[in-house]
Structures are given as structure tokens and as C-alpha cells.
Design a protein around this motif. Structure first.
Motif, PDB file in Angstrom:
ATOM      1  N   UNK A 118       1.084  -1.365   0.096  1.00  0.00           N
ATOM      2  CA  UNK A 118      -0.035  -0.043   0.015  1.00  0.00           C
ATOM      3  C   UNK A 118       0.862   1.117   0.043  1.00  0.00           C
ATOM      4  N   UNK A 119       0.401   2.135  -0.913  1.00  0.00           N
ATOM      5  CA  UNK A 119       1.276   3.298  -1.176  1.00  0.00           C
ATOM      6  C   UNK A 119       0.640   4.517  -1.741  1.00  0.00           C
ATOM      7  N   UNK A 120       0.774   5.831  -1.228  1.00  0.00           N
ATOM      8  CA  UNK A 120       0.264   6.862  -1.912  1.00  0.00           C
ATOM      9  C   UNK A 120       1.309   7.772  -2.039  1.00  0.00           C
ATOM     10  N   UNK A 121       1.547   8.450  -3.268  1.00  0.00           N
ATOM     11  CA  UNK A 121       2.597   9.080  -3.956  1.00  0.00           C
ATOM     12  C   UNK A 121       1.770  10.461  -4.333  1.00  0.00           C
ATOM     13  N   UNK A 122       1.979  11.645  -3.679  1.00  0.00           N
ATOM     14  CA  UNK A 122       1.322  12.810  -4.092  1.00  0.00           C
ATOM     15  C   UNK A 122       2.293  13.616  -4.937  1.00  0.00           C
ATOM     16  N   UNK A 123       1.585  14.362  -5.878  1.00  0.00           N
ATOM     17  CA  UNK A 123       2.163  15.172  -6.822  1.00  0.00           C
ATOM     18  C   UNK A 123       1.236  16.290  -7.246  1.00  0.00           C
ATOM     19  N   UNK A 124       1.890  17.164  -7.759  1.00  0.00           N
ATOM     20  CA  UNK A 124       1.274  18.514  -7.966  1.00  0.00           C
ATOM     21  C   UNK A 124       1.567  18.861  -9.499  1.00  0.00           C
ATOM     22  N   UNK A 125       0.670  19.652 -10.135  1.00  0.00           N
ATOM     23  CA  UNK A 125       1.238  20.126 -11.818  1.00  0.00           C
ATOM     24  C   UNK A 125       1.921  21.542 -11.542  1.00  0.00           C
ATOM     25  N   UNK A 183       8.355  27.200 -12.553  1.00  0.00           N
ATOM     26  CA  UNK A 183       9.045  27.329 -11.350  1.00  0.00           C
ATOM     27  C   UNK A 183       8.222  26.855  -9.944  1.00  0.00           C
ATOM     28  N   UNK A 184       6.953  27.068 -10.176  1.00  0.00           N
ATOM     29  CA  UNK A 184       5.966  27.189  -9.162  1.00  0.00           C
ATOM     30  C   UNK A 184       5.079  25.827  -9.370  1.00  0.00           C
ATOM     31  N   UNK A 185       4.642  25.306  -8.172  1.00  0.00           N
ATOM     32  CA  UNK A 185       3.648  24.294  -8.360  1.00  0.00           C
ATOM     33  C   UNK A 185       2.332  24.868  -8.012  1.00  0.00           C
ATOM     34  N   UNK A 186       1.308  24.334  -8.707  1.00  0.00           N
ATOM     35  CA  UNK A 186      -0.075  24.658  -8.530  1.00  0.00           C
ATOM     36  C   UNK A 186      -0.861  23.957  -7.598  1.00  0.00           C
ATOM     37  N   UNK A 234      -0.363   9.167  -6.935  1.00  0.00           N
ATOM     38  CA  UNK A 234      -0.535   7.766  -7.477  1.00  0.00           C
ATOM     39  C   UNK A 234      -0.874   7.000  -6.307  1.00  0.00           C
ATOM     40  N   UNK A 235      -1.920   5.995  -6.379  1.00  0.00           N
ATOM     41  CA  UNK A 235      -2.345   5.244  -5.377  1.00  0.00           C
ATOM     42  C   UNK A 235      -2.209   3.675  -5.677  1.00  0.00           C
TER      43      UNK A 235
END
Length: 417
Positions: free
Chosen positions: A363-370, A377-380, A386-387
Motif C-alpha cells: 500500500x502506497x500513496x505518492x502525492x504530486x502537483x502540476x 518554477x511554481x507548483x499549482x 498515485x495510489x
């Protein structure tokens, strides 16, 4: 079924045959012919076939080829019953058998599952009593019944004045629904090789009224209207539809008939996750919806294009979009196509987050942002995570894993709530 008549492979695997052996050559020829005439679940390779994402069973003559899912290192003894339990969960099948009989069923294939279910449904219908319907008939009778057909009366009975060519209604069990069930029953009798089912199928053929043979197509089932009187026929007719529309007799040699009960594993995984979440999250005030379409484009001529995410979770005006993927993701990096698709869901469904859901061994949750548009240079605030939801060889534990993961990791709902 003897082991020599059962071949087990996993999705995407190759299956090759020794064409010098008559039995293997016949199987190969049957698959080649099936590939040429129908939508394939595999592609042809040298002296064999390679399967794709479809799983299930192909019965070629007396040989059964099982194609099982493969999401981890577990073998066929685990994935065969899991596949059967996934199908039972999705379609709501309830096989009312004793524990030992259920174990025997699980140790076989989904082909036997459907045969068993169909036999049970027909036994239930016969025990309850077959329903009757009015059927329009016409023909020569020795008594005037219904309406006289003058043109045919003159052409056929000019010298037989004791006969009447009439059109009339008859109230009996000889109607389309029973013709469908009878045709499926005869097909099962021909294809089945499970000894303990053989006698039950034979008894059904003895007790079921003989029906006229009819041509079966998708439209045959589309025209059936269910009501209070015939609602209990629906499950039997659903199974008959699946069996008859996927049966392709060998009209040339008459030996290598092909029955294909194959399911797209991507669709199975999507429906499996959806049904499990819908059943459990309702009590937590979460609305679970599937395949909610929205228009995203229109041409000058008016042609429209739509998008449909797999699953949407909604609570307190907050939406989370789930997109299920039945595959191994190597390196924890989704494809650019998947990421672009999930970004579009953010825009059109006003989602606070989107999640790509994969089966996994842990079991794993990997968070990510656009990244922000116009500023690399900035994340929204738009997130795509990804689950990985851990599979389990016990279907009940697997369901618990899916529910607990979504509640605690994605919705922040306490497991005790």
C-alpha cells in the motif's frame, strides 16, 4: 476436466503450439479461425497467440484455455478464485452452494461458474413455474379460430373446405424468452464436460418444453421488456446472452467450436473498485458516481467530443476523481497522456485532487502537483496522486483494503467511523 484439457496462461503472455501434434494443431487452427472472424482477445504470432488485457476463458473444442489476471507474483491458485470473486462482486451473482461445493467451483474455471449459475436459475424457474404469454400464430385449422385470412384461405383451401386458414392468439409457454433459454441450455449440454453438471442439464432438457430454434443477436435481448411478471427471468437471460453471443460453432469441421467468455481487465478493475466504494461510502455521506460524461469539444458541423472519468467521489461540494489502471507502474511515473487527462478532469469537474489507482503488492500513496501555467518554477494547487492498493488473496480482505485506503488516505475519514 483432465489437466491435459486445461491450459492456464496469464494476461499478455504467449501461448505456442507444437503443430506436429494433431491435438495442438487443431487448437491452433480453431484460434486462427476465430481470430479471422471475430473481435480478437489475442494476436497471432508464429505457431501461437499472444493474449492482451482480456482475461477469462476460451474453450476450443474439448480444450479450455484460462487467461488469468496478473498484478503481482501470486500464481494461478490465487488469481483464479480472485477473478471469479471479482465477477461475482460486479454482477451480484450469489451461488448458493455448500462450502465444499463452493470450493470445488472455485478450483475450476469461470466457465463452470456461469454454467452452474445458469443451471441453478433454470431449476429455479421450472420449480416456480414457467410463465405464459399470448403468441400470434397463423395456419390451417379444422376449426374457425381467430380471424380468417381470406387471401390465403382461397389460395390454400379452395379444395379443402373443411379447413380454415386463420390468424389467432395462443396463451402458452412457447415464447421468445423460453426459446432463448432453451437454446442456451442445448449449447451448454454440448459444451459442458463437468460430470456433476451433466445429469442436471439432462434433467432440465427433459423437463423444459422443447422450443423452436431462433436466431440470436444483440437486438434479440434489447427487445425484452422486464416487468413485475417476468423480472425473475432477468438473471437467467443475462447469462444466456453472455453465453450465446460469445459462442461460435465450427461449421466446417464441427469439432473446434469456440466459446469465449473474456473480460477486459481494465474494465473489471474499474467496476470492482466502483461497486466496493459505492456500497461502503454511502453511509459516510459520500456520493460515488461512475462514467459521468461532460462535453469538451464541438466541431463546426456540431460533432461533439466527451470525456468520462472512471469514478467521482463527492462530499460537501468537494470532488475527487479516480482513474483506475490495471497495470504495473514502473518507477512511480505515470505516462504524460495519463497526467494530461487527469489535469483536464481538474478543469471540467472542479476536482480538488485526482488520483491514478493501481493494484500493488504494498500500500502506497505518492502525492504530486502540476506546475503553474506560465510559471514553470511554481507548483499549482492541482494535484494528481498515485495510489497503490494492496491486493489480497482473500477477496473480503481485498475489499477492506480498497475501502480503508480510500477512506483514510483520500477522504480523511476515520476507519472507525
Amino acid at each position: 476436466m483432465s489437466s491435459s484439457n486445461l491450459i492456464v496462461v496469464f494476461e499478455h503472455e504467449r501461448l505456442t503450439f507444437d503443430l506436429n501434434k494433431k491435438e495442438e494443431r487443431n487448437i491452433h487452427e480453431g484460434l486462427e479461425k476465430y481470430y479471422g472472424n471475430y473481435s480478437p482477445f489475442f494476436r497471432l504470432i508464429r505457431n501461437g497467440v499472444q493474449f492482451n488485457q482480456h482475461v477469462g476463458v476460451l474453450k476450443v473444442g474439448n480444450t479450455t484455455i484460462e487467461v488469468l489476471p496478473k498484478a503481482d507474483t501470486k500464481g494461478e491458485e490465487v488469481w483464479r478464485p480472485l477473478l471469479i470473486d471479482m465477477i461475482k462482486t460486479i454482477w451480484g451473482f450469489n451461488v448458493k452452494t455448500s462450502g465444499s461445493a463452493d470450493l470445488k467451483l472455485k478450483s475450476n474455471s469461470i466457465l463452470n461458474l456461469y454454467f452452474e449459475l445458469f443451471v441453478k436459475e433454470l431449476e429455479f424457474l421450472l420449480h416456480r413455474g414457467l410463465i405464459k404469454k399470448y403468441n400470434k400464430k397463423e395456419g390451417n385449422l379444422y376449426a374457425l379460430k381467430g380471424s380468417l385470412q381470406f387471401s390465403k384461405q382461397i389460395s390454400q383451401n379452395l379444395t379443402h373446405q373443411e379447413r380454415f386458414y386463420v390468424k389467432y392468439s395462443n396463451y402458452d409457454v412457447n415464447h421468445k424468452m423460453h426459446s432463448i433459454l432453451y437454446k442456451a441450455l442445448k449449447m451448454i449440454y454440448q459444451v459442458n464436460d463437468k460430470i456433476d453438471l451433466k445429469s442436471r442439464i439432462g434433467n432440465l432438457l427433459l423437463n423444459f418444453p422443447e422450443m423452436n430454434d431462433i436466431k440470436i443477436s444483440e437486438s434479440t435481448f434489447d427487445k425484452i421488456v422486464y416487468d413485475r411478471k417476468n423480472q425473475h427471468y432477468e438473471k437467467a437471460l443475462q447469462i444466456a446472452k453472455l453465453l450465446l453471443l460469445n459462442y461460435h460453432p465450427d461449421v466446417s469441421k464441427g469439432k473446434n467450436h469456440v466459446l469465449a467468455l473474456m473480460f477486459d481487465m481494465n474494465m473489471l478493475w474499474e467496476q470492482f473498485v466502483y461497486i466496493i466504494l459505492k456500497r461502503d461510502l454511502k453511509k459516510h455521506g459520500v456520493n460515488v458516481r461512475a462514467q459521468v460524461s461532460k462535453k469538451i469539444w464541438q466541431s463546426e458541423s456540431g460533432t461533439k467530443s466527451k470525456m468520462k472519468p472512471d469514478i467521482i467521489l463527492e462530499k460537501n461540494n468537494i470532488a475527487i476523481v479516480l482513474d483506475t489502471k490495471w497495470k504495473n507502474l514502473y518507477g512511480d511515473k505515470p505516462s504524460p497522456e495519463d497526467l494530461r487527462q487527469m489535469y483536464t478532469y481538474h478543469q471540467y469537474y472542479n476536482a480538488v485532487k485526482t488520483v491514478l489507482v493501481y493494484p500493488g503488492e504494498e500500500e502506497k500513496l505518492i502525492s504530486g502537483s502540476y506546475f503553474k501555467v506560465g510559471n514553470q518554477d511554481l507548483l499549482s494547487d492541482h494535484m494528481c496522486s498515485i495510489a497503490y492498493i494492496r491486493t489480497n488473496e482473500n477477496i473480503k480482505e481485498w475489499r477492506k483494503n480498497i475501502n480503508s485506503f480510500v477512506k483514510t488516505k483520500l477522504l480523511n475519514i476515520s476507519i472507525d467511523q
